[in-house]
Scaffold this motif. Structure first.
Motif, PDB file in Angstrom:
ATOM      1  N   MET A   1      43.121  -8.235  72.981  1.00 26.57           N
ATOM      2  CA  MET A   1      42.092  -8.864  72.152  1.00 26.57           C
ATOM      3  C   MET A   1      41.509  -7.830  71.195  1.00 26.57           C
ATOM      4  N   ILE A   2      41.331  -8.203  69.975  1.00 25.55           N
ATOM      5  CA  ILE A   2      40.791  -7.278  68.991  1.00 25.55           C
ATOM      6  C   ILE A   2      39.297  -7.499  68.896  1.00 25.55           C
ATOM      7  N   ARG A   3      38.587  -6.753  69.645  1.00 23.31           N
ATOM      8  CA  ARG A   3      37.141  -6.972  69.685  1.00 23.31           C
ATOM      9  C   ARG A   3      36.499  -6.756  68.331  1.00 23.31           C
ATOM     10  N   GLY A   4      37.024  -5.796  67.636  1.00 26.87           N
ATOM     11  CA  GLY A   4      36.442  -5.481  66.337  1.00 26.87           C
ATOM     12  C   GLY A   4      36.526  -6.629  65.361  1.00 26.87           C
ATOM     13  N   LEU A   5      37.468  -7.452  65.526  1.00 24.08           N
ATOM     14  CA  LEU A   5      37.616  -8.563  64.598  1.00 24.08           C
ATOM     15  C   LEU A   5      36.935  -9.820  65.095  1.00 24.08           C
ATOM     16  N   ALA A 261      33.631   7.836  70.475  1.00 24.11           N
ATOM     17  CA  ALA A 261      34.919   7.127  70.414  1.00 24.11           C
ATOM     18  C   ALA A 261      34.774   5.736  71.021  1.00 24.11           C
ATOM     19  N   TRP A 262      34.046   5.661  72.137  1.00 27.33           N
ATOM     20  CA  TRP A 262      33.812   4.354  72.763  1.00 27.33           C
ATOM     21  C   TRP A 262      33.061   3.422  71.797  1.00 27.33           C
ATOM     22  N   MET A 263      32.028   3.939  71.169  1.00 26.23           N
ATOM     23  CA  MET A 263      31.252   3.119  70.229  1.00 26.23           C
ATOM     24  C   MET A 263      32.137   2.562  69.116  1.00 26.23           C
ATOM     25  N   GLN A 264      33.052   3.388  68.649  1.00 24.72           N
ATOM     26  CA  GLN A 264      33.901   2.915  67.546  1.00 24.72           C
ATOM     27  C   GLN A 264      34.954   1.941  68.047  1.00 24.72           C
ATOM     28  N   LEU A 265      35.439   2.182  69.258  1.00 19.54           N
ATOM     29  CA  LEU A 265      36.405   1.245  69.834  1.00 19.54           C
ATOM     30  C   LEU A 265      35.781  -0.133  70.026  1.00 19.54           C
ATOM     31  N   LYS A 266      34.530  -0.133  70.461  1.00 16.72           N
ATOM     32  CA  LYS A 266      33.846  -1.399  70.749  1.00 16.72           C
ATOM     33  C   LYS A 266      33.042  -1.898  69.559  1.00 16.72           C
ATOM     34  N   GLU A 267      33.095  -1.188  68.451  1.00 16.62           N
ATOM     35  CA  GLU A 267      32.306  -1.529  67.268  1.00 16.62           C
ATOM     36  C   GLU A 267      30.825  -1.660  67.599  1.00 16.62           C
ATOM     37  N   ALA A 292      33.424  10.811  60.210  1.00 17.43           N
ATOM     38  CA  ALA A 292      34.097  10.317  59.002  1.00 17.43           C
ATOM     39  C   ALA A 292      34.618   8.898  59.205  1.00 17.43           C
ATOM     40  N   CYS A 293      35.210   8.657  60.371  1.00 14.67           N
ATOM     41  CA  CYS A 293      35.718   7.314  60.673  1.00 14.67           C
ATOM     42  C   CYS A 293      34.582   6.293  60.656  1.00 14.67           C
ATOM     43  N   SER A 463      40.848   1.772  65.754  1.00 15.21           N
ATOM     44  CA  SER A 463      41.974   2.523  66.331  1.00 15.21           C
ATOM     45  C   SER A 463      41.609   3.981  66.613  1.00 15.21           C
ATOM     46  N   GLN A 464      40.642   4.516  65.885  1.00 13.42           N
ATOM     47  CA  GLN A 464      40.268   5.917  66.114  1.00 13.42           C
ATOM     48  C   GLN A 464      39.631   6.121  67.480  1.00 13.42           C
ATOM     49  N   GLY A 465      39.210   5.016  68.102  1.00 12.13           N
ATOM     50  CA  GLY A 465      38.589   5.123  69.422  1.00 12.13           C
ATOM     51  C   GLY A 465      39.514   4.760  70.558  1.00 12.13           C
TER      52      GLY A 465
END
Lengths: 485, 285
Positions: A1-5, A261-267, A292-293, A463-465
């Protein structure tokens, strides 16, 4: 599942403009009059200390559940009292004074609190235990050991063992881990009741906006678990150091890298988190990369559109700049990351894309070619093909663009973006037949076999996370032992 | 991720149903240009116009109109519908109902296709005269994911380009783009080259539907910004009715360059009228 989307995103919000004005005021760093600490707070601090010592990092155990269940009205005073405790640990029995000053990160206005004599005495006793210094003169003088129950004595023993190994941060590290665990594993506990508006002067407050598909879903106060964790880690004294110096502590670095990294993975974005990380580790390539990401993500459509569409109370602003401003920040942070680690291929890949988005297409193409040469991961190579294709297309190098898109299509045959890109490239070239053939490849993808993982473009902004779980595990592993039983 | 719109086309043949069954001709030469034009007076369609009633100015050069068709050329109606997370529940039901009503209103010779888009772009029903198949596909669509409006619109344009028939693309979205790969300006460039008229339907929000506004404007279509999707069936039927009232004006360009952007000005002689047509086209493509 793409949580970010597909799922809600939480954005860290700037404090209300009232607080922002205070930050800009001449003579910033103003002190407010000390407020008396109400009864019961030291008892809550003691319960917190026991829960911290009992918690196994990464697990949703009883200690975790207890702290996750605390309302924000308890967490805000805890922020102050925990700060007072670790300041007292630092002084270890020396009279640090019953009046304590606490300054939440990101705020220039400090909060001053005054403990009663009894409260302060108990605070000293707890500090002796949590600091592992029961045997030292200052703690003997106040007879701290006589006031400890068996559980607190065990905490004192564990803290002492850590102290003797050179780590004077038994409680601080574990407490930071508890609060970050709650923030990550119990997102429901992060939603706090209360209006969104001008925060009280000096108070630690955070607001969060939940968004989905570029639209605001909710705006609410946020529990201050991240704020407590960051505050505590600011007191870490690295091995061999007599003073707090978290910027030279590897666990703190790992904590910031893993949680960011977790924050970015989970948005679950929070600008302050990485800004503080950069203050502590200004030359760390991984921290700079994640910063930067984050800015690149902030420049993306999902967040830009959400910010533009948000209904905000008067005086509240969101800490997201224009897409170009965010991209320029991203460019600078990627550049600095690469200055430190020139073979950081993923940073160079993203750097190339940011340059392309900023209109620096020639430079972008050069960086992307260089990045691709250092990549081995299939997903990263997919991005490389797409981004280089886009840069080459803009430069009018259609054959090179086609090669890039085709390479990505080969890597992910079910991905739609390369086929759309190939079709549009052909159409732009006046070759309608090729454009139709490419779009037919997309239309021919069997619907029953398509899924959320088909196209890496759909999860580019997270993806960076992707290594967050591994990073968290590595960071937490040393603290899964010596847990209070 | 945002931007603007599109224009016209250039085909050797006027699209008739017979032509639609031929292999698509992808000539890069402009032998004839056709322009879909809506002629109204006080908001009412003006009927009965002939070639001699039209004046077409192509890059400043007045052209001779060869042919004007009205309501006799079968349509290729392409529905490109937002099926993201936000389109669920009542809104999805209303969207299905709107699509269904539109499909019911097509003539026997007309064709239809369905593109659904969330983050994923999917050809739910290919261009076909079997309207029941399209309706069935519409019934199976459901809302999930984010919004790749730009990618979805591009797919719709390409379906329009895949057949020589007279193409109407209806794009519905209740949001703005958040996940497309394609850039808006690139898709608008495609629209300038395509012989597809785009009508857009968007739900009013704080975000302006800039891409749909540009896309519809460049192709000579129209953007409907609706408050509630309960009105969607009437909106879709209104679009179809308006499109059927458009003239298809055809001319063979003379005295103008074969490539590049051609600014178009379509007028009606000797009477008061409002003309809605694409503002130009990209030749040589």
């Amino acid at each position: 599942m793409i949580r970010g989307l597909a799922f809600a995103v939480a954005l860290g919000l700037l404090e209300s403009s009232g607080a922002a004005q205070q930050q800009r005021a001449p003579g910033s760093g103003m002190l407010l009059p000390a407020t008396l600490v109400e009864a019961g707070r030291i008892e809550r601090l003691e319960r917190w200390m026991r829960a911290v010592a009992r918690h196994v990092p990464g697990e949703q155990d009883a200690a975790f559940v207890e702290i996750a269940g605390w309302p924000n009205d308890n967490l805000k005073p805890l922020f102050v009292d925990a700060s007072a405790l670790v300041q007292t640990i630092g002084h270890a029995g020396v009279n640090a004074g019953a009046t304590m000053t606490v300054r939440p990160a990101g705020q220039k206005t400090a909060l001053r609190v005054r403990y009663s004599t009894e409260q302060y005495h108990r605070l000293q006793v707890l500090a002796c235990a949590a600091g592992g210094r029961m045997l030292e003169k200052e703690c003997w003088q106040i007879k701290a050991v006589d006031e400890l129950d068996p559980e607190l004595r065990q905490i004192a023993v564990l803290a002492r063992a850590s102290y003797l190994r050179g780590d004077r941060n038994y409680l601080v590290r574990r407490a930071a881990i508890v609060h970050s665990d709650v923030a990550m594993l119990a997102p429901g506990s992060m939603v706090a009741p209360g209006s969104v508006g001008r925060p009280a002067a000096g108070a630690v407050e955070r607001f969060r906006m939940e968004i989905s598909d570029g639209q605001e879903l909710d705006l609410h106060q946020s529990a201050v678990h991240w704020e407590i964790a960051r505050m505590l880690l600011d007191f870490v004294r690295p091995r061999g150091s007599d003073r707090a110096d978290p910027g030279h502590d590897d666990m703190v670095r790992q904590w910031y890298r893993a949680t960011a990294a977790w924050m970015q993975l989970k948005e679950d974005h929070d600008k302050i988190h990485l800004e503080h990380a950069r203050e502590l580790f200004p030359s760390d390539p991984d921290i700079l990369f994640l910063a930067a990401c984050q800015r690149e993500t902030y420049a993306g459509a999902p967040i830009q559109t959400a910010v533009k569409s948000a209904f905000l109370p008067a005086g509240v602003v969101i800490d997201v700049a224009s897409d170009r401003a965010e991209l320029r920040d991203a460019e600078a942070f990627f550049r600095r990351s690469l200055d430190v680690r020139s073979d950081f291929a993923e940073a160079r890949l993203r750097y190339g894309r940011v340059l392309d988005r900023l209109g620096k297409h020639v430079e972008a193409a050069a960086e992307l070619r260089k990045a691709i040469g250092g990549l081995t991961d299939r997903q990263m190579l997919y991005y490389g093909g797409m981004f280089l294709g886009a840069a080459e297309e803009t430069l009018g190098n259609r054959d090179a663009a086609r090669v890039g898109y085709e390479q990505s299509a080969e890597l992910y045959p079910m991905a739609q973006s390369p086929l759309l890109a190939l079709s549009q490239l052909a159409r732009h070239s006046g070759d309608r037949g090729a454009a139709l053939r490419a779009i037919d490849r997309l239309f021919a993808l069997p619907p029953e076999e398509r899924n959320e993982q088909d196209d890496p473009w759909w999860w580019y902004y997270v993806s960076q996370g992707r290594d967050a779980d591994v990073l968290l595990d590595v960071m937490q592993r040393p603290y899964r032992s010596e847990v209070l039983q | 991720m945002r931007r603007a719109l599109a224009g016209l086309a250039a085909l050797a043949l006027l699209g008739a149903s017979g032509a639609a069954q031929q292999s698509p001709a992808f000539s890069s030469k402009i032998e004839a240009v056709r322009v879909d034009a809506l002629v109204t007076d006080n908001g009412q369609p003006v009927l009965g116009l002939r070639p001699a009633d039209f004046e077409v100015v192509d890059n400043g050069v007045t052209q001779t109109v060869d042919l004007v068709s009205f309501d006799e050329i079968p349509l290729n109606v392409i529905l490109a519908l937002d099926m993201s997370d936000s389109v669920a529940g009542d809104r999805l039901s209303q969207l299905r109902a709107a699509g269904g009503r539109l499909l019911e209103s097509l003539h026997k010779e007309d064709q239809a296709a369905l593109v659904s888009f969330s983050h994923e772009v999917r050809l739910a029903a290919k261009l076909t005269g079997d309207v029941a198949a399209v309706r069935s596909a519409l019934g199976e669509s459901h809302g999930t994911g984010t919004t790749s409006l730009i990618d979805g619109a591009y797919a719709g344009l390409m379906i329009g380009e895949s057949d020589a028939g007279r193409a109407l693309l209806i794009v519905f979205s209740d949001g703005v783009d958040t996940s497309s790969w394609l850039r808006a300006d690139a898709v608008l460039d495609t629209a300038k080259r395509a012989d597809v008229v785009v009508y857009g339907v968007s739900v009013v929000s704080r975000l302006k539907p800039e891409f749909l506004r540009d896309l519809t404007s460049l192709t000579g279509g129209r953007l409907f910004e609706i408050e509630k999707t309960a009105n969607l069936p009437a909106t879709f039927l209104g679009i179809l009715e308006e499109f059927r009232h458009r003239y298809l004006v055809s001319y063979t360009p003379k005295g103008v360059a074969k490539d590049g952007w051609h600014k178009l000005d379509v007028r009606v002689k000797n009477r008061r009228a409002t003309i809605k047509a694409r503002p130009g086209y990209l030749a040589g493509s």
